[in-house]
Scaffold this active site. Structure first.
Site, PDB file in Angstrom:
ATOM      1  N   PRO A   1       0.819  -1.206   0.000  1.00  0.00           N
ATOM      2  CA  PRO A   1       0.000   0.000   0.000  1.00  0.00           C
ATOM      3  C   PRO A   1       0.857   1.262   0.000  1.00  0.00           C
ATOM      4  O   PRO A   1       1.848   1.352   0.732  1.00  0.00           O
ATOM      5  CB  PRO A   1      -0.785  -0.114   1.312  1.00  0.00           C
ATOM      6  CG  PRO A   1       0.125  -0.901   2.215  1.00  0.00           C
ATOM      7  CD  PRO A   1       0.843  -1.877   1.310  1.00  0.00           C
TER       8      PRO A   1
ATOM      9  N   ARG B   1      -2.870  14.881 -11.531  1.00  0.00           N
ATOM     10  CA  ARG B   1      -3.741  13.711 -11.669  1.00  0.00           C
ATOM     11  C   ARG B   1      -5.082  14.032 -12.331  1.00  0.00           C
ATOM     12  O   ARG B   1      -5.629  13.209 -13.065  1.00  0.00           O
ATOM     13  CB  ARG B   1      -3.979  13.047 -10.316  1.00  0.00           C
ATOM     14  CG  ARG B   1      -2.719  12.442  -9.695  1.00  0.00           C
ATOM     15  CD  ARG B   1      -3.049  11.617  -8.457  1.00  0.00           C
ATOM     16  NE  ARG B   1      -3.762  10.394  -8.819  1.00  0.00           N
ATOM     17  CZ  ARG B   1      -5.064  10.215  -8.670  1.00  0.00           C
ATOM     18  NH1 ARG B   1      -5.829  11.193  -8.182  1.00  0.00           N
ATOM     19  NH2 ARG B   1      -5.614   9.074  -9.023  1.00  0.00           N
TER      20      ARG B   1
ATOM     21  N   TYR C   1      -5.309  11.710 -15.410  1.00  0.00           N
ATOM     22  CA  TYR C   1      -6.179  10.545 -15.213  1.00  0.00           C
ATOM     23  C   TYR C   1      -7.667  10.885 -15.166  1.00  0.00           C
ATOM     24  O   TYR C   1      -8.481  10.009 -14.902  1.00  0.00           O
ATOM     25  CB  TYR C   1      -5.830   9.844 -13.884  1.00  0.00           C
ATOM     26  CG  TYR C   1      -4.419   9.383 -13.747  1.00  0.00           C
ATOM     27  CD1 TYR C   1      -3.784   8.679 -14.755  1.00  0.00           C
ATOM     28  CD2 TYR C   1      -3.695   9.646 -12.582  1.00  0.00           C
ATOM     29  CE1 TYR C   1      -2.472   8.255 -14.626  1.00  0.00           C
ATOM     30  CE2 TYR C   1      -2.388   9.222 -12.429  1.00  0.00           C
ATOM     31  CZ  TYR C   1      -1.781   8.527 -13.458  1.00  0.00           C
ATOM     32  OH  TYR C   1      -0.492   8.104 -13.313  1.00  0.00           O
TER      33      TYR C   1
ATOM     34  N   CYS D   1      -0.827  28.008 -17.941  1.00  0.00           N
ATOM     35  CA  CYS D   1      -1.327  28.355 -19.273  1.00  0.00           C
ATOM     36  C   CYS D   1      -1.804  27.117 -20.015  1.00  0.00           C
ATOM     37  O   CYS D   1      -1.255  26.734 -21.061  1.00  0.00           O
ATOM     38  CB  CYS D   1      -0.250  29.083 -20.058  1.00  0.00           C
ATOM     39  SG  CYS D   1       0.109  30.717 -19.394  1.00  0.00           S
TER      40      CYS D   1
END
Length: 461
Positions: free
Chosen positions: A319, A358, A362, A389
């Site tokens: 983990p 992220r 994703y 930008c």
């Protein structure tokens, strides 16, 4: 996105949103599963963590800033350690690594997983016992493998025949016998984003199970006798909530282990099922607690071992996100608030994709809250964006904030401990934020913020 909302916010929606989206009853409410355990609102409505007001944290250390609740992180380490008490828990350092975090996880009894020479250097500099380190990576260089052997790293997860040959030659040359695991690509399609699914056949990691290369690699290690083959490794992806993928993976890997036993009379003592355990980024996420994960994974392994007439191997898991992700939130200052002709309201903060890629990479979902005060204003469906930008520079795609949110306010985004600072960049020459650990009402800097002088120091032209 908060727990009282009707559904997940995905895709592009206007300021009114789809019919099922409803504003919260209390825009100041915190959803406990999204925040570190010691986070609350103070008497005047400002966010506090471990007894410290975020306004004081921002005043001392600036924004943007990653704020780590140290006791929360340590509690998550202990929860995994206790749940897997008969097994080994490797903290996946790629989620977030610095010397202070290495010391924390070591003090709580965890092992450490690294996947580059740089991560190994941090681990060793922090005093992590090398025998408690596992070394991942699909393209480990000769220099990286040499350093791992010199340091006495406990296990190396072998990813290709090229690496196998490289490591065998180095070990023979040095007269050492490192412990290795064979990483197996088991052909499992994890229910996650394609960029973080790692066990299907068409990707760069590991030895193919279906093609026979995993068996061939294991037999080669046994036959050559230079490396110590301790077991097999499988990692099916990240941000996974459904254990059915682990069940399929365990079945296939243990079938391979039985084939190795039948071919060479050797039963491997270890099995690593990887990590990828999901966390709550929004109220729609429902992660399992470590004890439930441990119980389910042990049951799966015991059942499959019985079917193959194998002794149950020592299990290990990795983990990373599940430990550090919920223990951290990012603190921003609002710079502008822009209503675009009633289509959408944009709340721009002083960070963005340079400190959290992220969302852009994703299509990840996050929550946010007004952190510097409480508000009696009604809810406003806003998009929290960064200062870069790029039109894709989005921190939180859609969130209800108070309608009176204004420049100078602090906004906090929870669940940013994993893969935010570790994937941060200097896009637009923006310095990367620092990391502050808070415990018992005191804050200490564990990774200092970058400065413009840092950027210029690398520019030797």
């Amino acid at each position: 996105m908060r727990a009282h909302e009707a559904g997940a916010l995905h895709g592009d929606i206007g300021s009114r949103g789809p019919a099922w989206l409803r504003p919260p009853a209390d825009v100041n409410a915190l959803v406990p599963q999204l925040w570190p355990g010691n986070t609350a609102r103070g008497a005047d409505g400002a966010l506090t963590v471990a007894g410290l007001d975020v306004r004081d944290i921002a005043a001392e250390f600036g924004t943007p800033l990653y704020v780590l609740d140290e006791d929360d992180l340590r509690a998550r380490c202990r929860a995994f350690r206790d749940a897997f008490s008969a097994d080994d828990v490797y903290y996946a350092g790629k989620a977030f690594l610095c010397r202070a975090v290495v010391r924390m996880i070591a003090e709580e009894g965890l092992f450490l997983d690294v996947c580059s020479g740089g991560e190994l250097a941090v681990a060793l500099a922090a005093g992590m016992p090398p025998e408690r380190i596992g070394f991942h990576g699909n393209n480990k260089s000769v220099a990286e493998l040499s350093r791992a052997l010199e340091a006495g790293v406990g296990r190396i997860i072998v990813d290709s025949f090229t690496e196998l040959d490289r490591l065998t030659a180095l070990a023979r040359e040095r007269g050492v016998r490192p412990g290795v695991l064979i990483r197996v690509t088991v052909g499992v399609e994890a229910h996650t984003h394609e960029f973080i699914a790692t066990a299907h056949e068409d990707q760069k990691f590991g030895f193919s199970l279906a093609g026979g290369s995993a068996l061939a690699a294991a037999l080669r290690v046994l036959d050559e006798g230079v490396l110590e083959l301790r077991g097999l490794h499988s990692h099916i992806g990240s941000q996974i909530f459904d254990t059915s993928g682990f069940e399929v993976s365990a079945r296939r890997v243990l079938t391979l282990q039985a084939q190795i036993r039948d071919a060479r009379g050797v039963q491997l003592p270890e099995l690593d099922l990887g990590g990828g355990f999901g966390i709550a980024y929004t109220s729609q996420d429902d992660p399992a607690v470590p004890q439930d994960l441990a119980d389910r994974l042990r049951k799966i392994v015991e059942f499959e071992c019985a079917a193959e007439r194998l002794a149950v191997p020592r299990l290990s898991v990795e983990p990373g996100r599940a430990i550090v992700g919920p223990a951290v939130f990012t603190l921003y200052e609002v710079g502008t608030v822009k209503d675009v002709d009633g289509i959408r309201t944009y709340v721009s903060v002083d960070g963005g994709m340079s400190d959290n890629i992220r969302t852009a990479l994703y299509d990840a979902s996050y929550s946010a809250t007004l952190a510097s005060r409480a508000s009696a204003a009604g809810p406003l469906l806003a998009r929290v964006v960064g200062k870069h930008c790029e039109s894709g520079d989005i921190v939180v795609k859609d969130e209800f904030l108070p309608a009176d949110v204004q420049p100078g306010d602090l906004v906090a985004v929870p669940g940013t401990g994993a893969y935010c600072r570790s994937m941060a960049s200097n896009y637009n020459h923006v310095p990367r934020p620092g990391v502050v650990a808070v415990r018992n009402g005191r804050a200490r800097l564990i990774v200092r913020p970058e400065t413009e002088e840092d950027l210029l120091a690398l520019d030797v032209g």
